[in-house]
Design a protein around this motif. Structure first.
Motif, PDB file in Angstrom:
ATOM      1  N   LEU A 106       0.834  -1.204   0.000  1.00 55.45           N
ATOM      2  CA  LEU A 106       0.000   0.000   0.000  1.00 55.45           C
ATOM      3  C   LEU A 106       0.869   1.255   0.000  1.00 55.45           C
ATOM      4  O   LEU A 106       0.539   2.254  -0.644  1.00 55.45           O
ATOM      5  N   ALA A 107       1.996   1.212   0.717  1.00 58.23           N
ATOM      6  CA  ALA A 107       2.910   2.353   0.719  1.00 58.23           C
ATOM      7  C   ALA A 107       3.516   2.538  -0.667  1.00 58.23           C
ATOM      8  O   ALA A 107       3.671   3.670  -1.141  1.00 58.23           O
ATOM      9  N   PHE A 108       3.876   1.447  -1.339  1.00 61.62           N
ATOM     10  CA  PHE A 108       4.454   1.554  -2.682  1.00 61.62           C
ATOM     11  C   PHE A 108       3.439   2.142  -3.661  1.00 61.62           C
ATOM     12  O   PHE A 108       3.780   3.008  -4.476  1.00 61.62           O
ATOM     13  N   PHE A 109       2.186   1.692  -3.589  1.00 62.06           N
ATOM     14  CA  PHE A 109       1.177   2.175  -4.529  1.00 62.06           C
ATOM     15  C   PHE A 109       0.752   3.611  -4.226  1.00 62.06           C
ATOM     16  O   PHE A 109       0.339   4.342  -5.133  1.00 62.06           O
ATOM     17  N   GLY A 110       0.862   4.032  -2.973  1.00 61.43           N
ATOM     18  CA  GLY A 110       0.576   5.425  -2.645  1.00 61.43           C
ATOM     19  C   GLY A 110      -0.893   5.776  -2.774  1.00 61.43           C
ATOM     20  O   GLY A 110      -1.784   4.935  -2.702  1.00 61.43           O
TER      21      GLY A 110
END
Length: 438
Positions: free
Chosen positions: A171-175
């Protein structure tokens, strides 16, 4: 009084250019927020350098850096050899013993569906994890890098425990709004994820991934794209169709005006290694160009001369580096030099290399007799080619501001048997006082 006024104008222009160089991304972002039409220049640059239809724009930047561009002979640099896609596992794209990797891929796909990145975003996410961790939830990495995406707690990606949670990391990577780092007041995540990169869906996979990761190997993601597509297509069965539609605002704004001139600085600001692109695609300007090898006063064989008659601004020795903010050896002698100032070979020799380095920028090295080598850094243009014999006093390059530095200048190094030595006493022993113009 007139001289002071002229100096004041030049000083003001220098300060203004410096301010714009530091703050232009913020100004562009503000312009986008107000107009909502222009495409962010840096992202456009990343697209252009990788797009087969936009090679001319990258070629223009290479010309700016002193390369002779023959677009008819241009061939894009090859992608690293693509790894073999495993087979035999319960899911396409995996082997028989890849149960943990499959579970991690499923977590990434689920997080991507929750974020609404669509099939394209899922491929970017899987390709990134394949490069960073091989889809293994690593508890180690470079410095404090951890997890599927090798996110660093020290850079704000979360605690060690959080970035080792596949769902949190994905989720952090996809933003975007589903990121654990989303700030409602700003309307985006920080650290920024994929959805926070305007136009990411129109970028090549490797550029989109690099826009988030800022890897030291920005071209490495491309080789995993084929396998990532196989994995995503095998895992999206059962994912709601709406989650596979591209998220709004990820494409290039319709009706946008075509971008203006994209410079080498624009490419670098977007994370694209334009220097490596140019060096692998084109040749540096050489002495075959009419008049480029003229203008230097040739000296007798065996004699030495100053490569530049100018004021010394930084001597050889240990110093507090103005950019890296740490004490380190300054292995050369810096001279005051405006961009385009001719640089001469200090004595007869053979050009050993014309190359780019991360710190020194465009660099010319010359091998001389008795194990002596001179290096000429931060150039704007090279006027010689590797293997070419040069005479003492011959103009070999033009000074510039390439590489890492606080502004345009000329950096001169002398190496004896591979070790750097102080150029001032070395040249003084050969009858040349480099301080004569200080």
């Amino acid at each position: 009084m007139e001289a002071f006024a002229a100096w004041l104008v030049v000083w003001g222009k220098t300060r203004a250019v410096g301010w714009l160089a530091r703050h232009w991304p913020k100004l562009v972002a503000a312009g986008l927020a107000v107009g909502g039409a222009a495409v962010f220049v840096a992202v456009t640059a990343a697209t252009l350098v990788s797009g087969t239809d936009q090679d001319a724009v990258a070629a223009n930047a290479c010309t700016e850096l002193g390369y002779m561009v023959d677009e008819a002979a241009y061939q894009p640099p090859p992608v690293d050899q693509k790894p073999v896609i495993p087979t035999g596992g319960p899911v396409a794209g995996f082997g028989r013993d890849d149960a943990d990797k499959i579970a991690n891929a499923q977590a990434i796909v689920a997080a991507g569906a929750e974020a609404g990145v669509g099939r394209r975003g899922l491929i970017v996410g899987i390709a990134t994890a394949l490069q960073e961790s091989g889809l293994e939830n690593l508890d180690h990495g470079d410095r404090d890098s951890l997890g599927l995406f090798q996110q660093r707690p020290s850079q704000g990606w979360g605690t060690a425990q959080q970035v080792l949670d596949p769902r949190f990391a994905a989720l952090a990577f996809f933003g975007g709004a589903t990121s654990p780092h989303f700030h409602p007041s700003a309307g985006k995540a920080s650290p920024a994820g994929l959805l926070d990169v305007y136009g990411w869906a129109d970028l090549p996979v490797t550029v989109a991934a690099q826009s988030v990761q800022r890897s030291a190997f920005p071209d490495a993601y491309a080789k995993h794209e084929d396998r990532a597509a196989v994995i995503v297509d095998a895992l999206i069965d059962g994912v709601p169709a709406g989650a596979l539609a591209p998220a709004p605002g990820t494409g290039v704004a319709p009706g946008s005006d075509p971008p203006g001139v994209v410079t080498a600085a624009d490419f670098r600001a977007s994370g694209v290694d334009i220097d490596a692109f140019c060096s692998s695609s084109f040749q540096l300007a050489s002495a075959t160009r009419p008049g480029s090898s003229l203008g230097g006063q040739i000296i007798p064989t065996g004699a030495w001369t100053a490569p530049l008659q100018s004021r010394i601004t930084s001597a050889f020795g240990s110093r507090f580096h103005p950019i890296y903010r740490e004490w380190r050896l300054h292995a050369g002698t810096d001279f005051h030099a405006a961009v385009g100032t001719p640089i001469a070979s200090p004595t007869v020799g053979v050009v050993g290399g014309v190359l780019w380095t991360s710190g020194g920028g465009l660099t010319v090295t010359i091998a001389h007799a008795d194990g002596i080598e001179t290096q000429h850094l931060h150039l704007s243009e090279a006027l010689v080619t590797p293997g070419e014999e040069v005479q003492g006093g011959q103009i070999i390059a033009l000074s510039g501001g390439s590489g890492i530095g606080t502004g345009p200048h000329y950096h001169f190094e002398v190496h004896v048997d591979g070790e750097p030595v102080d150029a001032e006493p070395f040249m003084l022993q050969r009858g040349v006082n480099l301080r004569a113009w200080s």
